[in-house]
Design an enzyme around this catalytic site. Structure first.
Site, PDB file in Angstrom:
ATOM      1  N   SER A 135      70.329 -39.175   0.394  1.00 54.78           N
ATOM      2  CA  SER A 135      69.645 -37.689   0.778  1.00 54.78           C
ATOM      3  C   SER A 135      70.389 -37.390   2.058  1.00 54.78           C
ATOM      4  O   SER A 135      70.995 -38.066   2.803  1.00 54.78           O
ATOM      5  CB  SER A 135      68.215 -38.402   1.151  1.00 54.78           C
ATOM      6  OG  SER A 135      67.456 -37.162   1.868  1.00 54.78           O
ATOM      7  N   TYR A 149      61.429 -43.605   4.594  1.00 57.25           N
ATOM      8  CA  TYR A 149      62.456 -42.832   3.745  1.00 57.25           C
ATOM      9  C   TYR A 149      63.815 -42.819   4.530  1.00 57.25           C
ATOM     10  O   TYR A 149      64.713 -42.820   3.940  1.00 57.25           O
ATOM     11  CB  TYR A 149      62.100 -41.456   3.256  1.00 57.25           C
ATOM     12  CG  TYR A 149      62.531 -40.815   2.297  1.00 57.25           C
ATOM     13  CD1 TYR A 149      62.398 -41.182   0.857  1.00 57.25           C
ATOM     14  CD2 TYR A 149      63.553 -39.889   2.625  1.00 57.25           C
ATOM     15  CE1 TYR A 149      63.097 -40.307  -0.117  1.00 57.25           C
ATOM     16  CE2 TYR A 149      64.386 -39.190   1.599  1.00 57.25           C
ATOM     17  CZ  TYR A 149      63.887 -39.477   0.325  1.00 57.25           C
ATOM     18  OH  TYR A 149      64.804 -38.686  -0.691  1.00 57.25           O
TER      19      TYR A 149
END
Length: 260
Positions: free
Chosen positions: A142, A155
């Protein structure tokens, strides 16, 4: 290009994972899907994508937080055509909270599914890949594997970990025909992101289009979402001979997010 090979894509019953699975099926790869929820429609879509090549499509419902489930999935996948040739680690979950308010069980689940599961799948796939002197490990990281955002500590930690893991594994396989790389998407309009848009629209009393524009405007200069199809195309490139010496990269597909 991938005729006769097997690709396992975790977290592939929707969103990015499904888009990548369809792209690999179009190249002739047999596909092992993984994920919760409806499985009939994803299997149909992937089978249709690979129909010209007569690909095999199966689903394994491994819980990616459970090492025993992962081991069973890898064993099942290897039986499709001999081994897992392409491994795409995409499974992931999200939770948003301040560090001091972050539920411990949510932290543990995010690290297990977003990071540790990729270790387990990779360690089980690499021996056969190295023996064949060909393999591709593609980790869906990501933009948050490169930069951070507030209230996403677990995350961000997991995705930074995936980028580091990618580099280490790539170095270990550097003299073989096995490559390990990461793709770092920015905003992709997946069901997970749609939930954030819905919450923003409700909170601010705005339309879906306005909420989308506000979300993109905060981070992504292109003001457009990356699509699962685009990420699938990049995965196909990373499987191609042109990418034989692409190793250990964290490839941004983020509309300029990390260029700022």
């Amino acid at each position: 290009m991938l005729k006769g090979k097997t690709a396992l894509v975790t977290g592939s019953t929707s969103g990015i994972g499904l888009g990548v699975a369809e792209a690999l099926a179009r190249q002739g790869a047999n596909i092992v899907l993984n994920g919760f929820g409806d499985t009939d429609e994803p299997k149909r879509l992937v089978a249709e994508a690979g129909r010209a090549h007569g690909v095999t499509v199966i689903h394994h419902g491994a819980d990616m937080s459970r090492p025993a489930d992962i081991a069973d999935m890898m064993d099942t996948a290897a039986k499709v055509s001999g081994r897992v040739d392409v491994l795409v680690n995409n499974a992931g979950i999200q939770h948003v909270a301040l560090v001091e308010d972050f539920p411990v069980e949510k932290w543990d689940a995010i690290i297990a599914i977003n990071l540790t599961s990729a270790f387990h799948t990779t360690r089980l796939a690499l021996p056969a890949m190295k023996a064949a002197n060909w393999g591709r490990v593609i980790n869906i990281a990501s933009t948050h594997g490169l930069v951070a955002s507030a209230q996403k500590s677990a995350y961000v930690a997991a995705k930074h970990g995936i980028v580091g893991f990618t580099k280490a594994a790539a170095l270990e396989a550097a003299t073989t025909g096995v490559t390990v790389n990461a793709i770092c998407p920015g905003w992709v309009l997946t069901p997970l992101v749609q939930k954030q848009i819905d919450a923003r629209a409700e909170k601010d009393g705005k339309s879906q289009d306005e909420a989308k524009r506000d979300l993109l405007g905060e981070k992504q200069p292109s003001l457009q979402f990356t699509t699962p199809e685009e990420l699938g195309g990049l995965a196909v490139f990373l499987c191609s001979p042109a990418a034989n010496n692409v190793r250990g990269v964290a490839w941004q597909v983020d509309g300029g997010w990390t260029a700022q």
